[in-house]
Design an enzyme around this catalytic site. Structure first.
Site, PDB file in Angstrom:
ATOM      1  N   ASP A 145      -6.093   8.764   3.245  1.00  0.00           N
ATOM      2  CA  ASP A 145      -5.819   9.007   1.830  1.00  0.00           C
ATOM      3  C   ASP A 145      -7.011   9.668   1.148  1.00  0.00           C
ATOM      4  O   ASP A 145      -6.849  10.521   0.273  1.00  0.00           O
ATOM      5  CB  ASP A 145      -5.495   7.683   1.129  1.00  0.00           C
ATOM      6  CG  ASP A 145      -4.235   7.042   1.687  1.00  0.00           C
ATOM      7  OD1 ASP A 145      -3.337   7.790   2.129  1.00  0.00           O
ATOM      8  OD2 ASP A 145      -4.138   5.804   1.674  1.00  0.00           O
TER       9      ASP A 145
ATOM     10  N   HIS B 290       1.919   4.630  -2.827  1.00  0.00           N
ATOM     11  CA  HIS B 290       2.110   6.070  -2.656  1.00  0.00           C
ATOM     12  C   HIS B 290       3.517   6.491  -3.090  1.00  0.00           C
ATOM     13  O   HIS B 290       3.689   7.459  -3.837  1.00  0.00           O
ATOM     14  CB  HIS B 290       1.931   6.453  -1.180  1.00  0.00           C
ATOM     15  CG  HIS B 290       0.544   6.309  -0.660  1.00  0.00           C
ATOM     16  ND1 HIS B 290      -0.549   6.862  -1.278  1.00  0.00           N
ATOM     17  CD2 HIS B 290       0.064   5.684   0.461  1.00  0.00           C
ATOM     18  CE1 HIS B 290      -1.635   6.599  -0.574  1.00  0.00           C
ATOM     19  NE2 HIS B 290      -1.289   5.872   0.480  1.00  0.00           N
TER      20      HIS B 290
ATOM     21  N   HIS C  57       0.840  -1.209   0.000  1.00  0.00           N
ATOM     22  CA  HIS C  57       0.000   0.000   0.000  1.00  0.00           C
ATOM     23  C   HIS C  57       0.875   1.259   0.000  1.00  0.00           C
ATOM     24  O   HIS C  57       0.664   2.177  -0.806  1.00  0.00           O
ATOM     25  CB  HIS C  57      -0.901  -0.037   1.234  1.00  0.00           C
ATOM     26  CG  HIS C  57      -1.770   1.170   1.398  1.00  0.00           C
ATOM     27  ND1 HIS C  57      -3.125   1.147   1.220  1.00  0.00           N
ATOM     28  CD2 HIS C  57      -1.469   2.456   1.756  1.00  0.00           C
ATOM     29  CE1 HIS C  57      -3.621   2.351   1.442  1.00  0.00           C
ATOM     30  NE2 HIS C  57      -2.636   3.167   1.783  1.00  0.00           N
ATOM     31  N   GLU C  58       1.845   1.295   0.905  1.00  0.00           N
ATOM     32  CA  GLU C  58       2.707   2.472   1.001  1.00  0.00           C
ATOM     33  C   GLU C  58       3.612   2.620  -0.222  1.00  0.00           C
ATOM     34  O   GLU C  58       3.915   3.736  -0.638  1.00  0.00           O
ATOM     35  CB  GLU C  58       3.532   2.415   2.282  1.00  0.00           C
ATOM     36  CG  GLU C  58       2.710   2.474   3.562  1.00  0.00           C
ATOM     37  CD  GLU C  58       1.828   3.700   3.635  1.00  0.00           C
ATOM     38  OE1 GLU C  58       2.230   4.776   3.126  1.00  0.00           O
ATOM     39  OE2 GLU C  58       0.725   3.599   4.186  1.00  0.00           O
TER      40      GLU C  58
END
Length: 387
Positions: free
Chosen positions: A171, A79, A75-76
């Site tokens: 987010d 980003h 997930h990170e």
């Protein structure tokens, strides 16, 4: 899973464990608590459902922890890699108790980039969740693989859905900010709007937690963690609102007028004499603060700056007998900021090098001293400050 832009030199968020695709990875100590809780709670649940021994159940729990951390990391990375694609530097990814966050070295340059970077993480979680759902449907029931796939599907879908809620620091809050930014052309107003939306979400989360507990849907054991989520949302939203208000006042930062003037005294000058020389000639019409004492060497070159806190701690009876050098810090130990630096760069310097005083320079000359209390008073005039 939020993205932050507040790195500070020498204050790392956790233990560095390596690099992933060129991005430094850190583990916060709180991740150990999360790993222990999941290993024990899920291990016991899996052991009962699959009729495993206690050791076998805990091993399955440990395996789920690793898979879950991998999902959070993915997930990170969504980003981080998207930010890097648009030229935004990434300082690192930190995994912690409530998930993780990505540190970036600057804000997104446009609403479009902000939106894409914000949604990249939930998109990765959604893809992982869909893949885990497919695996759950394909695997035989009541097997270790089936249980792990089901839990990964649930956790990734929940993470994706929760993170797109429209409120900072989630987010979805960043996505909301990007939309409001595009509509109003005012990033600071957009941040404040998304911050207040985050506070509404925090209150809603707290009420939902209370209602689920009252209805016996949530156990007493789950209550502290879900309550912590609500508190984290409230705090993160408040920080966003605060930074938006500070951002509006950054254009007011003018070091030429904000920095306190300097008064030079030779090395070896008694502290009492130096303070006498620096005192304004007309106290009622002089500057609001006394001039900073700059110590020069025998050649007249500035070498140190008197620490006002240390000087104030010296009893008045000793000041005539104590040289200024004893309460001074060498200039090499103090961050320097050029006098024409704009407000945003000044704030970045202060965040990267926390301290009480900053030397203001014009070329090689020291033209003033910026006190952090003066900067704070300018940026947050209604906040109580310690001077």
């Amino acid at each position: 899973m939020e993205q932050r832009r507040r790195p500070r030199a020498g204050q790392r968020p956790g233990i560095r464990v390596g690099r992933i695709l060129g991005v430094p990875l850190y583990l916060n100590a709180s991740i150990l608590l999360l790993a222990l809780l999941i290993t024990v709670l899920y291990g016991e649940l899996a052991g009962q459902r699959l009729q495993l021994s206690p050791l076998g159940g805990y091993l399955v729990g440990a395996g789920f922890v690793l898979a879950l951390l991998g999902s959070v990391l993915a997930h990170e990375l969504g980003h981080a890699l998207t930010a890097r694609r648009f030229g935004i530097g990434v300082r690192g990814i930190t995994l912690e108790l409530l998930g993780g966050y990505t540190e970036m070295d600057r804000d997104a340059p446009s609403p479009r980039v902000d939106l894409l970077v914000s949604l990249a993480g939930p998109a990765v979680s959604a893809v992982l969740g869909a893949a885990a759902v497919a695996a759950t449907l394909a695997l035989p029931d009541r097997t270790v693989a089936d249980q792990l796939a089901f839990q990964l599907a649930a956790s990734n879908v929940i993470v994706a859905l929760f993170n797109i809620l429209p409120g900072l620091p989630l987010d979805g809050g960043r996505a909301l900010r990007a939309v409001v930014w595009a509509l109003t052309r005012d990033r600071h107003r957009a941040t404040e709007v998304a911050g207040w939306a985050g506070r509404i979400l925090a209150v809603g989360t707290a009420l939902l937690v209370a209602a689920l507990y009252a209805a016996d849907v949530l156990s007493l054991l789950a209550l502290p963690l879900t309550a912590l989520v609500a508190l984290t949302l409230w705090h993160g939203a408040g920080q966003s609102i605060r930074m938006s208000r500070i951002g509006r006042r950054l254009p007011l930062v003018d070091l030429a007028t904000l920095a306190r003037p300097v008064h030079t005294v030779p090395t070896g000058t008694p502290l009492a004499e130096a303070q006498r020389r620096a005192a304004p000639t007309h106290p009622l019409t002089g500057p609001p603060h006394p001039a900073a004492l700059l110590v020069t060497d025998s050649a007249g070159r500035p070498v140190a700056l008197v620490d006002p806190v240390a000087a104030a701690a010296v009893p008045e009876a000793r000041r005539p007998w104590l040289a200024v050098d004893a309460v001074a810090r060498t200039l090499a130990d103090l961050p320097a900021i050029p006098v024409h630096t704009d407000g945003e760069r000044v704030l970045e310097t202060v965040q990267a090098h926390p301290g009480a005083q900053y030397v203001v320079t014009a070329g090689e000359d020291v033209v003033g001293v910026l006190h952090i209390a003066d900067l704070a008073q300018l940026l947050e005039p209604h906040r109580k400050m310690n001077t």
